[in-house]
Structures are given as structure tokens and as C-alpha cells.
Design a protein around this motif. Structure first.
Motif, PDB file in Angstrom:
ATOM      1  N   GLN A  14      -1.771 -42.031 -16.257  1.00  0.00           N
ATOM      2  CA  GLN A  14      -1.794 -43.340 -17.168  1.00  0.00           C
ATOM      3  C   GLN A  14      -1.163 -44.431 -16.438  1.00  0.00           C
ATOM      4  O   GLN A  14      -1.165 -45.464 -17.201  1.00  0.00           O
ATOM      5  N   TYR A  15      -0.618 -44.509 -15.600  1.00  0.00           N
ATOM      6  CA  TYR A  15       0.236 -45.623 -14.832  1.00  0.00           C
ATOM      7  C   TYR A  15       1.311 -46.016 -15.402  1.00  0.00           C
ATOM      8  O   TYR A  15       1.388 -47.313 -15.771  1.00  0.00           O
ATOM      9  N   ILE A  16       2.061 -44.910 -16.030  1.00  0.00           N
ATOM     10  CA  ILE A  16       3.355 -45.393 -16.920  1.00  0.00           C
ATOM     11  C   ILE A  16       4.602 -44.692 -15.933  1.00  0.00           C
ATOM     12  O   ILE A  16       4.301 -43.480 -15.739  1.00  0.00           O
ATOM     13  N   ASP A  17       5.585 -45.472 -16.212  1.00  0.00           N
ATOM     14  CA  ASP A  17       6.796 -45.153 -15.692  1.00  0.00           C
ATOM     15  C   ASP A  17       7.962 -44.947 -16.480  1.00  0.00           C
ATOM     16  O   ASP A  17       8.201 -45.879 -17.153  1.00  0.00           O
ATOM     17  N   TYR A  18       8.530 -43.602 -16.717  1.00  0.00           N
ATOM     18  CA  TYR A  18       9.692 -43.617 -17.848  1.00  0.00           C
ATOM     19  C   TYR A  18      10.942 -43.541 -17.174  1.00  0.00           C
ATOM     20  O   TYR A  18      11.101 -42.705 -16.209  1.00  0.00           O
ATOM     21  N   TYR A  19      11.991 -43.993 -17.550  1.00  0.00           N
ATOM     22  CA  TYR A  19      13.512 -44.225 -17.225  1.00  0.00           C
ATOM     23  C   TYR A  19      14.144 -43.878 -18.250  1.00  0.00           C
ATOM     24  O   TYR A  19      14.051 -44.568 -19.364  1.00  0.00           O
ATOM     25  N   VAL A  20      14.959 -42.750 -18.399  1.00  0.00           N
ATOM     26  CA  VAL A  20      15.883 -42.319 -19.474  1.00  0.00           C
ATOM     27  C   VAL A  20      17.406 -42.466 -18.830  1.00  0.00           C
ATOM     28  O   VAL A  20      17.478 -41.799 -17.639  1.00  0.00           O
ATOM     29  N   PHE A  21      18.160 -43.436 -19.462  1.00  0.00           N
ATOM     30  CA  PHE A  21      19.709 -43.550 -18.701  1.00  0.00           C
ATOM     31  C   PHE A  21      20.533 -43.829 -19.880  1.00  0.00           C
ATOM     32  O   PHE A  21      20.341 -44.164 -20.828  1.00  0.00           O
ATOM     33  N   SER A  22      21.902 -43.466 -19.479  1.00  0.00           N
ATOM     34  CA  SER A  22      23.099 -43.186 -20.658  1.00  0.00           C
ATOM     35  C   SER A  22      23.307 -44.745 -20.544  1.00  0.00           C
ATOM     36  O   SER A  22      23.324 -45.545 -19.772  1.00  0.00           O
ATOM     37  N   VAL A  52      10.366 -48.007 -20.228  1.00  0.00           N
ATOM     38  CA  VAL A  52       9.016 -47.824 -19.976  1.00  0.00           C
ATOM     39  C   VAL A  52       8.229 -48.962 -19.368  1.00  0.00           C
ATOM     40  O   VAL A  52       8.282 -50.008 -19.888  1.00  0.00           O
ATOM     41  N   ILE A  53       7.715 -48.555 -18.010  1.00  0.00           N
ATOM     42  CA  ILE A  53       6.981 -49.818 -17.340  1.00  0.00           C
ATOM     43  C   ILE A  53       5.674 -48.999 -17.236  1.00  0.00           C
ATOM     44  O   ILE A  53       5.201 -47.954 -16.823  1.00  0.00           O
ATOM     45  N   GLU A  54       4.590 -50.171 -17.786  1.00  0.00           N
ATOM     46  CA  GLU A  54       3.513 -49.575 -17.911  1.00  0.00           C
ATOM     47  C   GLU A  54       2.341 -50.715 -17.235  1.00  0.00           C
ATOM     48  O   GLU A  54       2.768 -51.872 -17.072  1.00  0.00           O
ATOM     49  N   ASP A  55       1.200 -50.300 -16.722  1.00  0.00           N
ATOM     50  CA  ASP A  55       0.186 -51.266 -16.011  1.00  0.00           C
ATOM     51  C   ASP A  55      -1.242 -50.821 -16.989  1.00  0.00           C
ATOM     52  O   ASP A  55      -1.937 -49.942 -16.811  1.00  0.00           O
ATOM     53  N   GLY A  56      -0.978 -51.878 -17.783  1.00  0.00           N
ATOM     54  CA  GLY A  56      -2.154 -51.856 -18.665  1.00  0.00           C
ATOM     55  C   GLY A  56      -1.735 -51.645 -20.233  1.00  0.00           C
ATOM     56  O   GLY A  56      -0.657 -51.864 -20.416  1.00  0.00           O
ATOM     57  N   ASN A  57      -2.496 -51.017 -20.926  1.00  0.00           N
ATOM     58  CA  ASN A  57      -2.035 -50.745 -22.284  1.00  0.00           C
ATOM     59  C   ASN A  57      -2.045 -49.499 -22.895  1.00  0.00           C
ATOM     60  O   ASN A  57      -2.536 -49.189 -23.827  1.00  0.00           O
ATOM     61  N   ALA A  58      -1.781 -48.437 -21.862  1.00  0.00           N
ATOM     62  CA  ALA A  58      -1.750 -47.184 -22.160  1.00  0.00           C
ATOM     63  C   ALA A  58      -0.574 -46.578 -23.026  1.00  0.00           C
ATOM     64  O   ALA A  58      -0.841 -45.514 -23.718  1.00  0.00           O
ATOM     65  N   PHE A  59       0.344 -47.436 -22.987  1.00  0.00           N
ATOM     66  CA  PHE A  59       1.666 -46.667 -23.675  1.00  0.00           C
ATOM     67  C   PHE A  59       1.559 -47.102 -25.116  1.00  0.00           C
ATOM     68  O   PHE A  59       1.510 -48.312 -25.501  1.00  0.00           O
ATOM     69  N   ALA A  60       1.624 -46.130 -25.910  1.00  0.00           N
ATOM     70  CA  ALA A  60       1.696 -46.343 -27.644  1.00  0.00           C
ATOM     71  C   ALA A  60       3.084 -46.559 -28.032  1.00  0.00           C
ATOM     72  O   ALA A  60       3.679 -45.267 -28.138  1.00  0.00           O
ATOM     73  N   LYS A  61       3.523 -47.234 -28.049  1.00  0.00           N
ATOM     74  CA  LYS A  61       5.032 -47.929 -28.624  1.00  0.00           C
ATOM     75  C   LYS A  61       5.358 -47.103 -29.920  1.00  0.00           C
ATOM     76  O   LYS A  61       6.319 -46.489 -30.231  1.00  0.00           O
ATOM     77  N   ALA A  62       4.526 -47.530 -31.070  1.00  0.00           N
ATOM     78  CA  ALA A  62       4.663 -47.148 -32.294  1.00  0.00           C
ATOM     79  C   ALA A  62       4.565 -45.534 -32.436  1.00  0.00           C
ATOM     80  O   ALA A  62       5.659 -45.054 -33.342  1.00  0.00           O
ATOM     81  N   LYS A  63       3.707 -44.938 -31.790  1.00  0.00           N
ATOM     82  CA  LYS A  63       3.670 -43.303 -31.831  1.00  0.00           C
ATOM     83  C   LYS A  63       4.802 -42.678 -31.147  1.00  0.00           C
ATOM     84  O   LYS A  63       5.507 -41.787 -31.424  1.00  0.00           O
ATOM     85  N   THR A  64       5.174 -43.324 -30.101  1.00  0.00           N
ATOM     86  CA  THR A  64       6.443 -42.865 -29.178  1.00  0.00           C
ATOM     87  C   THR A  64       7.781 -43.152 -30.061  1.00  0.00           C
ATOM     88  O   THR A  64       8.462 -42.241 -30.543  1.00  0.00           O
ATOM     89  N   LEU A  65       7.736 -44.093 -30.921  1.00  0.00           N
ATOM     90  CA  LEU A  65       8.900 -44.393 -31.759  1.00  0.00           C
ATOM     91  C   LEU A  65       9.157 -43.322 -32.887  1.00  0.00           C
ATOM     92  O   LEU A  65      10.158 -42.748 -33.287  1.00  0.00           O
ATOM     93  N   LYS A  66       7.974 -43.208 -33.357  1.00  0.00           N
ATOM     94  CA  LYS A  66       7.788 -42.070 -34.641  1.00  0.00           C
ATOM     95  C   LYS A  66       8.043 -40.794 -34.171  1.00  0.00           C
ATOM     96  O   LYS A  66       8.699 -39.986 -34.675  1.00  0.00           O
TER      97      LYS A  66
END
Length: 160
Positions: A70-78, A118-132
Motif C-alpha cells: 500500500q506504499y505506507i511507512d509506519y514509525y512508532v517512537f517514544s 505515517v508516511i503515505e503515497d496516495g490515499n491508502a491510509f485510513a486515519k479515522a479507522k486507525t484512530l478508532k
């Protein structure tokens, strides 16, 4: 002959989503919960994020996942890290005392424990669904979207 005026924009466009997470969890346990609930495969980066604060280098644990489908990069950091500060006052028997101080990756959001970038190329990342989904995890107190343009130290967020 007409005059042309060139306007240069001084601000950098930040084209990523930043999500704040509240919850006193260990970094590896948060990564496990996110892997389980968001269906990602976060893994610890070889190197932590480094910032120079309080005259020493501060380390912040970081996890990443690159979704090539989906061309999405996730980074989780403290957002929080403990730093040993050397006291310049001599206290007799010992030359210098060390004290622990909490350093923050984003100082204006000191109450936040972790961030998801979250770095995305396009509109594949569903922010509202992820937050829920994040807010339904019992170990996470709350999660919400952060306006990156309102932050003072947004330059810290430029890494990959």
C-alpha cells in the motif's frame, strides 16, 4: 518592461500523519499491541532516534514497518527518555553527582508517551479507522491526530 516578483515559500510541507498515544507501556509491548490490532509488522530499528539535549545525546526507541503493498511507512517512537545530567557542584566525597532528567522528543507535548508517524503515497491510509482501532485497545488511554504545523520542534520529525 514589466517587473516580475518571485515569492519563495519558507515553510516545508509536512506530508505525513502524526498520531499521539497516551499510555504507560513499554515500547516493545506497544509495538506488539499495534502489530496485533493494526495488522502491521513493526520491528525495532537498528538505531534509535538521537537528539542532543542537556549537553548529551538522548536516545528514543523506534519501531518501523514499510508496507510495500500500500506504499505506507509506519514509525512508532517514544516521546520520553531519561538523561543522566552531571552536576557541576562538588559535594565533598564525590566529585560530581549525576541526576536523571526526562527529555522529550516533542517538548510542547510532554504528556504524550508515544507517536506514530505515517508516511503515505496516495490515499491508502485510513486515519479515522486507525484512530478508532487505537482507542479500542484497553492498554492505550487515548490516541488522537496531531497538527504538525502547530508544533515548534517539527524538524525533529524529519527522519527515515
Amino acid at each position: 518592461m514589466g517587473m516580475y516578483k518571485i515569492l519563495l515559500e519558507d515553510s516545508i510541507g509536512y506530508d505525513f500523519t502524526l498520531i499521539a498515544i497516551h499510555g504507560s507501556l513499554e515500547p516493545y509491548y506497544l509495538a506488539y499491541l499495534l502489530n496485533k490490532n493494526l495488522e502491521v509488522r513493526l520491528s525495532r530499528t537498528r538505531e534509535d532516534l538521537l537528539l542532543t539535549q542537556y549537553d548529551s545525546t538522548t536516545r528514543y526507541p523506534c519501531f518501523e514497518f514499510n508496507d510495500k503493498q500500500q506504499y505506507i511507512d509506519y514509525y512508532v517512537f517514544s516521546n520520553k527518555s531519561k538523561v543522566a545530567i552531571n552536576s557541576e557542584v562538588s559535594t565533598g566525597l564525590f566529585e560530581a553527582q549525576q541526576s536523571l532528567k526526562t527529555a522529550y522528543f516533542i517538548p510542547e507535548l510532554q504528556q504524550v508517551d508515544y507517536f506514530i508517524k505515517v508516511i503515505e503515497d496516495g490515499n491508502a491510509f485510513a486515519k479515522a479507522k486507525t484512530l478508532k482501532t487505537l482507542n479500542q485497545i484497553p492498554q492505550i488511554v487515548t490516541a488522537y491526530d496531531v497538527d504538525v504545523n502547530a508544533l515548534k520542534n517539527k524538524e525533529h520529525l524529519i527522519f527515515e
